[in-house]
Design a protein around this motif. Structure first.
Motif, PDB file in Angstrom:
ATOM      1  N   PRO A  26       0.825  -1.221   0.000  1.00 24.53           N
ATOM      2  CA  PRO A  26       0.000   0.000   0.000  1.00 24.53           C
ATOM      3  C   PRO A  26       0.853   1.262   0.000  1.00 24.53           C
ATOM      4  O   PRO A  26       1.449   1.631   1.014  1.00 24.53           O
ATOM      5  CB  PRO A  26      -0.805  -0.131   1.300  1.00 24.53           C
ATOM      6  CG  PRO A  26       0.077  -0.929   2.217  1.00 24.53           C
ATOM      7  CD  PRO A  26       0.856  -1.865   1.328  1.00 24.53           C
ATOM      8  N   ILE A  27       0.951   1.933  -1.136  1.00 23.28           N
ATOM      9  CA  ILE A  27       1.690   3.192  -1.220  1.00 23.28           C
ATOM     10  C   ILE A  27       0.866   4.266  -0.502  1.00 23.28           C
ATOM     11  O   ILE A  27      -0.305   4.462  -0.784  1.00 23.28           O
ATOM     12  CB  ILE A  27       1.943   3.587  -2.685  1.00 23.28           C
ATOM     13  CG1 ILE A  27       2.653   2.446  -3.429  1.00 23.28           C
ATOM     14  CG2 ILE A  27       2.759   4.872  -2.750  1.00 23.28           C
ATOM     15  CD1 ILE A  27       4.000   2.061  -2.868  1.00 23.28           C
ATOM     16  N   GLY A  28       1.517   4.931   0.447  1.00 22.26           N
ATOM     17  CA  GLY A  28       0.791   5.847   1.318  1.00 22.26           C
ATOM     18  C   GLY A  28       0.320   5.183   2.588  1.00 22.26           C
ATOM     19  O   GLY A  28      -0.208   5.851   3.491  1.00 22.26           O
ATOM     20  N   GLY A  29       0.492   3.861   2.682  1.00 22.40           N
ATOM     21  CA  GLY A  29       0.174   3.124   3.897  1.00 22.40           C
ATOM     22  C   GLY A  29       1.317   3.197   4.891  1.00 22.40           C
ATOM     23  O   GLY A  29       2.176   4.080   4.810  1.00 22.40           O
ATOM     24  N   GLU A  30       1.339   2.251   5.813  1.00 23.24           N
ATOM     25  CA  GLU A  30       2.343   2.274   6.878  1.00 23.24           C
ATOM     26  C   GLU A  30       3.123   0.972   6.917  1.00 23.24           C
ATOM     27  O   GLU A  30       2.563  -0.103   6.720  1.00 23.24           O
ATOM     28  CB  GLU A  30       1.662   2.491   8.233  1.00 23.24           C
ATOM     29  CG  GLU A  30       2.629   2.584   9.409  1.00 23.24           C
ATOM     30  CD  GLU A  30       1.915   2.779  10.735  1.00 23.24           C
ATOM     31  OE1 GLU A  30       1.811   3.944  11.169  1.00 23.24           O
ATOM     32  OE2 GLU A  30       1.448   1.774  11.316  1.00 23.24           O
ATOM     33  N   ALA A  31       4.420   1.083   7.158  1.00 23.90           N
ATOM     34  CA  ALA A  31       5.276  -0.087   7.321  1.00 23.90           C
ATOM     35  C   ALA A  31       5.936  -0.042   8.695  1.00 23.90           C
ATOM     36  O   ALA A  31       6.303   1.032   9.181  1.00 23.90           O
ATOM     37  CB  ALA A  31       6.347  -0.133   6.232  1.00 23.90           C
ATOM     38  N   LYS A  32       6.068  -1.219   9.289  1.00 21.90           N
ATOM     39  CA  LYS A  32       6.800  -1.383  10.543  1.00 21.90           C
ATOM     40  C   LYS A  32       7.908  -2.400  10.291  1.00 21.90           C
ATOM     41  O   LYS A  32       7.636  -3.510   9.837  1.00 21.90           O
ATOM     42  CB  LYS A  32       5.884  -1.886  11.655  1.00 21.90           C
ATOM     43  CG  LYS A  32       4.726  -0.963  12.002  1.00 21.90           C
ATOM     44  CD  LYS A  32       3.853  -1.575  13.108  1.00 21.90           C
ATOM     45  CE  LYS A  32       2.670  -0.671  13.431  1.00 21.90           C
ATOM     46  NZ  LYS A  32       1.814  -1.268  14.494  1.00 21.90           N
ATOM     47  N   ILE A  33       9.141  -2.017  10.572  1.00 20.73           N
ATOM     48  CA  ILE A  33      10.278  -2.891  10.301  1.00 20.73           C
ATOM     49  C   ILE A  33      11.088  -3.079  11.584  1.00 20.73           C
ATOM     50  O   ILE A  33      11.396  -2.102  12.282  1.00 20.73           O
ATOM     51  CB  ILE A  33      11.188  -2.318   9.195  1.00 20.73           C
ATOM     52  CG1 ILE A  33      10.384  -2.026   7.928  1.00 20.73           C
ATOM     53  CG2 ILE A  33      12.318  -3.291   8.877  1.00 20.73           C
ATOM     54  CD1 ILE A  33      11.202  -1.423   6.804  1.00 20.73           C
ATOM     55  N   ASP A  34      11.409  -4.323  11.877  1.00 26.30           N
ATOM     56  CA  ASP A  34      12.284  -4.668  13.004  1.00 26.30           C
ATOM     57  C   ASP A  34      13.500  -5.385  12.419  1.00 26.30           C
ATOM     58  O   ASP A  34      13.406  -6.535  11.993  1.00 26.30           O
ATOM     59  CB  ASP A  34      11.551  -5.574  13.998  1.00 26.30           C
ATOM     60  CG  ASP A  34      12.341  -5.825  15.277  1.00 26.30           C
ATOM     61  OD1 ASP A  34      13.583  -5.885  15.209  1.00 26.30           O
ATOM     62  OD2 ASP A  34      11.705  -5.979  16.342  1.00 26.30           O
ATOM     63  N   PHE A  35      14.634  -4.696  12.364  1.00 22.75           N
ATOM     64  CA  PHE A  35      15.822  -5.265  11.743  1.00 22.75           C
ATOM     65  C   PHE A  35      16.425  -6.383  12.579  1.00 22.75           C
ATOM     66  O   PHE A  35      17.060  -7.286  12.040  1.00 22.75           O
ATOM     67  CB  PHE A  35      16.858  -4.172  11.467  1.00 22.75           C
ATOM     68  CG  PHE A  35      16.600  -3.414  10.191  1.00 22.75           C
ATOM     69  CD1 PHE A  35      17.286  -3.728   9.033  1.00 22.75           C
ATOM     70  CD2 PHE A  35      15.655  -2.396  10.156  1.00 22.75           C
ATOM     71  CE1 PHE A  35      17.047  -3.047   7.855  1.00 22.75           C
ATOM     72  CE2 PHE A  35      15.405  -1.703   8.981  1.00 22.75           C
ATOM     73  CZ  PHE A  35      16.097  -2.034   7.828  1.00 22.75           C
ATOM     74  N   LEU A  36      16.241  -6.335  13.886  1.00 24.98           N
ATOM     75  CA  LEU A  36      16.779  -7.390  14.738  1.00 24.98           C
ATOM     76  C   LEU A  36      16.011  -8.691  14.535  1.00 24.98           C
ATOM     77  O   LEU A  36      16.601  -9.770  14.424  1.00 24.98           O
ATOM     78  CB  LEU A  36      16.730  -6.967  16.204  1.00 24.98           C
ATOM     79  CG  LEU A  36      17.491  -7.861  17.197  1.00 24.98           C
ATOM     80  CD1 LEU A  36      18.984  -7.896  16.849  1.00 24.98           C
ATOM     81  CD2 LEU A  36      17.277  -7.357  18.632  1.00 24.98           C
ATOM     82  N   LYS A  37      14.685  -8.596  14.451  1.00 24.52           N
ATOM     83  CA  LYS A  37      13.845  -9.781  14.257  1.00 24.52           C
ATOM     84  C   LYS A  37      13.669 -10.118  12.780  1.00 24.52           C
ATOM     85  O   LYS A  37      13.110 -11.164  12.443  1.00 24.52           O
ATOM     86  CB  LYS A  37      12.475  -9.572  14.903  1.00 24.52           C
ATOM     87  CG  LYS A  37      12.517  -9.458  16.419  1.00 24.52           C
ATOM     88  CD  LYS A  37      11.108  -9.307  16.979  1.00 24.52           C
ATOM     89  CE  LYS A  37      11.119  -9.241  18.498  1.00 24.52           C
ATOM     90  NZ  LYS A  37       9.750  -9.067  19.052  1.00 24.52           N
ATOM     91  N   LYS A  38      14.104  -9.200  11.901  1.00 25.21           N
ATOM     92  CA  LYS A  38      13.983  -9.382  10.448  1.00 25.21           C
ATOM     93  C   LYS A  38      12.520  -9.551  10.035  1.00 25.21           C
ATOM     94  O   LYS A  38      12.160 -10.521   9.357  1.00 25.21           O
ATOM     95  CB  LYS A  38      14.837 -10.560   9.963  1.00 25.21           C
ATOM     96  CG  LYS A  38      16.337 -10.336  10.148  1.00 25.21           C
ATOM     97  CD  LYS A  38      17.144 -11.531   9.673  1.00 25.21           C
ATOM     98  CE  LYS A  38      18.636 -11.246   9.663  1.00 25.21           C
ATOM     99  NZ  LYS A  38      19.182 -10.803  10.956  1.00 25.21           N
ATOM    100  N   THR A  39      11.696  -8.594  10.427  1.00 21.22           N
ATOM    101  CA  THR A  39      10.269  -8.639  10.103  1.00 21.22           C
ATOM    102  C   THR A  39       9.829  -7.318   9.498  1.00 21.22           C
ATOM    103  O   THR A  39      10.317  -6.245   9.868  1.00 21.22           O
ATOM    104  CB  THR A  39       9.410  -8.937  11.337  1.00 21.22           C
ATOM    105  OG1 THR A  39       9.634  -7.903  12.332  1.00 21.22           O
ATOM    106  CG2 THR A  39       9.738 -10.291  11.927  1.00 21.22           C
ATOM    107  N   ILE A  40       8.884  -7.400   8.555  1.00 17.66           N
ATOM    108  CA  ILE A  40       8.243  -6.222   7.960  1.00 17.66           C
ATOM    109  C   ILE A  40       6.738  -6.444   7.993  1.00 17.66           C
ATOM    110  O   ILE A  40       6.240  -7.496   7.587  1.00 17.66           O
ATOM    111  CB  ILE A  40       8.684  -6.009   6.495  1.00 17.66           C
ATOM    112  CG1 ILE A  40      10.201  -5.858   6.393  1.00 17.66           C
ATOM    113  CG2 ILE A  40       7.980  -4.773   5.913  1.00 17.66           C
ATOM    114  CD1 ILE A  40      10.688  -5.723   4.960  1.00 17.66           C
TER     115      ILE A  40
END
Length: 325
Positions: A308-322
């Motif tokens: 979704p362009i204009g939506g929201e992303a949550k990224i955790d680099f330690l857990k490797k999740t998006i």
């Protein structure tokens, strides 16, 4: 009361049970003329999956104002618009779009590749979410049918459900030329998925999603059509791009200052001679410090997630999740 679009079980419906209206339109290459066999197969698949309330806005020629007019007609009269194919010329229609009118609509717009230009322009100017997702010919028109995982993601994305972008169990790297006699005689071969590459960081970020095809979006860099806000999460993908072209594009984005504003970089499975580690090393060499991950399933790959362009992303680099919504 105005009807709101809804998706149930892969079938687009209205809340009162009536089929949602779907518009099919070309805003870059004229897909219905260039690849009629794949286009016709795609229409059959779309009717099979989503019902018969479909209008095809066929272009008799690729004149710029004609493409813009057909797009505006489709987006005003339908609940969902699916673009036919990418190309090189989506940028040409931007001056002729009524962004004020688009800002009043709730139409769901789908596309990727060169269509990324229009998706981001609508987000930037009209402040409406768009969807980096399936197109008519490359998604619904492939033999023998669209990937199940691709349609599942499309359903979740349009329902505004949170999606975890977990690696798929396979990917399809093989291409069968649409003009060849072999096309339509067999399914493309599946292969083991390429491993993702993450920066090894204890870092979490939440931000607005922008992006799409990097080679296309560079044509609207530093314009009103691609407004980058501090903390945005930039999704980039490409297709059959040369190493030199990719490096030049990344350097251009870097020099523009974009990478210093965003919160993270998410790369799709870019089809280039460069490996993910080589891409990462080049970005390090030119001084890009933005946290990044490579090899996420979106854009020019199968199956793929709708973003979704204009939506929201949550990224955790330690857990490797998006997660995206």
């Amino acid at each position: 009361m105005k009807k709101e679009p809804l998706i149930h079980g892969g079938i687009l419906e209205m809340k009162n049970g009536n089929n949602i209206s779907i518009g099919i339109v070309s805003i870059s290459s004229i897909g219905e003329t260039k690849y009629p066999i794949q286009y016709n197969q795609a229409i059959v698949q779309i009717r099979k999956k989503f019902g018969n309330n479909i209008t095809e806005y066929k272009a008799s020629h690729d004149e710029i104002k004609n493409r813009a007019r057909l797009f505006m007609k489709a987006i005003v009269k339908n609940n969902v618009v699916i673009t036919t194919i990418g190309g090189m010329t989506a940028v040409e229609i931007l001056p002729y779009l009524d962004f004020n009118k688009i800002s009043t609509l709730k139409t769901i717009l789908l596309g990727y590749s060169d269509i990324s230009i229009v998706l981001n322009a609508i987000v930037s100017i009209s402040k409406k979410k768009t969807f980096l997702g399936p197109m008519v010919i490359p998604s619904f028109g492939e033999h023998p049918e669209p990937c199940y995982e691709t349609l599942t993601s499309l359903t979740k994305s349009i329902e505004n459900k949170t999606q975890k972008l977990l690696p798929f169990k396979y990917e399809i790297c093989e291409t069968i030329d649409w003009d060849s006699k072999e096309w339509g005689t067999r399914a493309r071969n599946k292969s083991a998925p390429r491993a993702q590459l993450w920066n090894n960081l204890d870092y979490k970020v939440i931000g607005r999603i922008i992006g799409g095809n990097a080679d296309s979006l560079i044509s609207i860099l530093n314009t009103e059509y691609l407004r980058v806000e501090a903390g945005d999460i930039l999704f980039f993908e490409d297709n059959n791009i040369s190493e030199g072209n990719w490096r030049r594009n990344m350097m251009t984005y870097y020099l523009s200052g974009m990478f210093n504003k965003i919160g993270a970089l998410v790369f799709g499975k870019t089809n280039t001679s460069l490996s993910f580690s080589q891409m990462d090393n080049f970005l390090k060499e030119i001084g890009v410090n933005t946290p990044r991950v490579f090899g996420i399933d979106f854009g020019h790959t199968d199956p793929f997630y709708t973003i979704p362009i204009g939506g929201e992303a949550k990224i955790d680099f330690l857990k490797k999740t998006i997660e995206v919504v």
